[in-house]
Design a protein around this motif. Structure first.
Motif, PDB file in Angstrom:
ATOM      1  N   GLU A 146      -8.132   4.426  -0.619  1.00 24.59           N
ATOM      2  CA  GLU A 146      -8.149   3.356   0.365  1.00 24.59           C
ATOM      3  C   GLU A 146      -8.144   1.981  -0.303  1.00 24.59           C
ATOM      4  O   GLU A 146      -7.542   1.040   0.190  1.00 24.59           O
ATOM      5  CB  GLU A 146      -9.366   3.503   1.280  1.00 24.59           C
ATOM      6  N   THR A 147      -8.848   1.867  -1.435  1.00 23.83           N
ATOM      7  CA  THR A 147      -8.913   0.583  -2.121  1.00 23.83           C
ATOM      8  C   THR A 147      -8.024   0.531  -3.353  1.00 23.83           C
ATOM      9  O   THR A 147      -7.781  -0.535  -3.900  1.00 23.83           O
ATOM     10  CB  THR A 147     -10.367   0.273  -2.539  1.00 23.83           C
TER      11      THR A 147
ATOM     12  N   SER B 216       0.843  -1.188   0.000  1.00 20.86           N
ATOM     13  CA  SER B 216       0.000   0.000   0.000  1.00 20.86           C
ATOM     14  C   SER B 216       0.877   1.236   0.000  1.00 20.86           C
ATOM     15  O   SER B 216       2.064   1.173   0.306  1.00 20.86           O
ATOM     16  CB  SER B 216      -0.931   0.010   1.214  1.00 20.86           C
ATOM     17  N   ASN B 217       0.284   2.361  -0.336  1.00 17.62           N
ATOM     18  CA  ASN B 217       1.038   3.595  -0.472  1.00 17.62           C
ATOM     19  C   ASN B 217       0.877   4.446   0.782  1.00 17.62           C
ATOM     20  O   ASN B 217      -0.159   5.092   0.981  1.00 17.62           O
ATOM     21  CB  ASN B 217       0.568   4.369  -1.709  1.00 17.62           C
TER      22      ASN B 217
ATOM     23  N   ARG C 242      -0.453   2.418  -6.786  1.00 14.93           N
ATOM     24  CA  ARG C 242       0.784   1.651  -6.665  1.00 14.93           C
ATOM     25  C   ARG C 242       1.869   2.127  -7.626  1.00 14.93           C
ATOM     26  O   ARG C 242       3.049   1.939  -7.365  1.00 14.93           O
ATOM     27  CB  ARG C 242       0.495   0.158  -6.878  1.00 14.93           C
TER      28      ARG C 242
ATOM     29  N   PRO D  37      -4.458   2.088  -3.988  1.00 18.28           N
ATOM     30  CA  PRO D  37      -3.431   2.928  -3.372  1.00 18.28           C
ATOM     31  C   PRO D  37      -2.368   3.478  -4.318  1.00 18.28           C
ATOM     32  O   PRO D  37      -1.237   3.658  -3.935  1.00 18.28           O
ATOM     33  CB  PRO D  37      -2.803   1.984  -2.350  1.00 18.28           C
TER      34      PRO D  37
END
Length: 297
Positions: free
Chosen positions: A110-111, A100-101, A115, A113
């Motif tokens: 949130e879903t 995740s970031n 990438r 991120p």
């Protein structure tokens, strides 16, 4: 040619912590992109133990005035990023390959991120955490572009005076009669500083938000109080949820930078809190979470 405005990009609540020798820090200024431009986004958060710095390249072809334009920012990998807190010098590591970031905390990600930006997200632990009132700085060497140096002093945490801790806050349910506004009053914030006021539910079955037309995500200046109306959605059998009123105070640098976020007609990008070949901001913030109870009839 692209003109970059802050309103068109992510809402970054980032954190980092460093101190460097004194350097001249420029005020925000308007920049029109005619070529690729490096960008730094970092805001220290008092009480956080993690430092975060996002480094990207904004292509000169990027058109923020086009709502359907692809966000084709390019992460800056292989930078040398240092955070210095007092006697401590911290080297931040690229999050290339992370799940995740950590540099993006906007709920929109949130879903998903982002990438593709992970190589440009630099993260490190700060010994003792980021402290209110402390001064920090940033040093980042960008490959082929030069050095960024910045500094910030973390503001003191604001104090919420009203309502009292644990107080019951009447809420409004969609379709029902609107509740009376609740006054939120605080102290400990300089008049020229920007603030953000939010609410949060501590119950995963209930959601709370501030009713449009009342203070919520928009910046507040030159005031020590605001009126809010809270909207709550819960299962029908639930009439109460614990939660918080959340007030964030920004440092002077970010307070100068923040106004361009909400101005959809502002065709510019600020550069504040650092010197060097980049745009963006290096600032800080302090947040108080004030416990209350959200209640509906």
């Amino acid at each position: 040619m692209a003109v970059l405005r802050r309103a068109s990009v992510f809402t970054y609540i980032l954190a980092c912590s460093v101190a460097v020798q004194a350097c001249e820090v420029r005020d925000p200024l308007d920049i029109t992109l005619t070529e690729d431009q490096a960008a730094v986004m970092s805001v220290l958060s008092a009480g956080d133990s993690i430092a975060r710095v996002l480094l990207t390249i904004i292509p000169g072809t990027y058109d923020p005035l086009n709502p359907s334009a692809e966000l084709n920012w390019i992460p800056i990998g292989d930078a040398h990023v240092r955070l210095v807190a007092g006697a401590d010098t911290i080297t931040l590591s690229s999050q290339r390959g992370a799940a995740s970031n950590a540099c993006l905390t906007d709920p929109a990600y949130e879903t998903s991120p982002a990438r593709w930006l992970l190589p440009g997200c630099y993260v490190g632990m700060v010994p003792g955490g980021i402290r209110p009132g402390a001064s920090y700085g940033l040093v980042a060497d960008l490959p082929g572009r030069g050095r960024i140096e910045g500094r910030t002093t973390v503001p003191a945490e604001p104090v919420i005076l009203q309502p009292a801790a644990g107080a019951a806050i009447d809420t409004w349910t969609s379709g029902g009669p609107q509740s009376e506004p609740t006054k939120v009053q605080w102290s400990g914030v300089a008049e020229d500083r920007m603030l953000e006021l939010r609410v949060r539910s501590g119950d995963e079955e209930c959601r709370v938000s501030l009713t449009p037309g009342f203070v919520h995500w928009v910046p507040i200046t030159n005031s020590n109080s605001a009126e809010i109306i809270v909207q709550m959605g819960c299962p029908s059998e639930r009439t109460e949820a614990a939660g918080d009123i959340i007030l964030t105070a920004f440092d002077s640098t970010y307070s100068r930078y923040l106004p361009v976020i909400g101005d959809h007609h502002q065709q510019s990008e600020a550069a504040a809190g650092f010197t060097g070949p980049a745009i963006g901001v290096f600032g800080s913030a302090a947040t108080v979470r004030h416990p209350v109870r959200f209640v509906r009839d």
